[in-house]
Design a protein around this motif. Sequence first.
Motif: not given
Length: 61
Positions: A14, A17-25
């Motif tokens: 998790n 995954k949250s790091q990946w979403y943070k970068k994408a955001k």
Amino acid sequence: MAVPKKRTSKSKKNSRKSQWYKKAKFEAKKALSLAKSTLTDKETSFVIPSQLEEEEEEEEE
């Protein structure tokens, strides 16, 4: 084929995954900001290649 010896924990999964979403955001926010600035004709920090080519053509004439 290499096989992991232990299973990755849910918290580690998790976290990644949250790091990946943070970068994408962040990238999406940057792209939206750039798009808004081009629409309002207030671009100062970048040059659009098509505009650069048009200016060169005008100078040649």
